[in-house]
Design a protein around this motif. Structure first.
Motif: not given
Length: 71
Positions: A50, A52-55
């Motif tokens: 997946n 994602v742009d950020d965690f």
């Protein structure tokens, strides 16, 4: 005795060959049906990622991957 390990791709469908090399000083005879190799069959895991742009924040904090948690 030296042991070599080979890896066969999970989608390979051809014959599997065993390379035999006598590194000794004396001739060595292989008889028909003699065991010269072993094969281990292991499952192949297909994973998905997946992107994602950020965690999100986590309890691990700044320790990061592999951290023992010690200062």
């Amino acid at each position: 005795m030296r042991i070599a390990i080979g890896l066969i791709d999970s989608d390979y469908q051809g014959q599997v060959f065993v390379s035999v090399w006598n590194r000794g000083q004396e001739p060595f005879r292989l008889e028909p049906l003699e065991r010269i190799a072993q094969m281990v069959i292991v499952p192949v895991v297909q994973v998905g990622f997946n992107i994602v742009d950020d965690f999100d924040a986590s309890d691990r904090g700044a320790g990061g991957f592999g951290s023992t948690g010690r200062g």
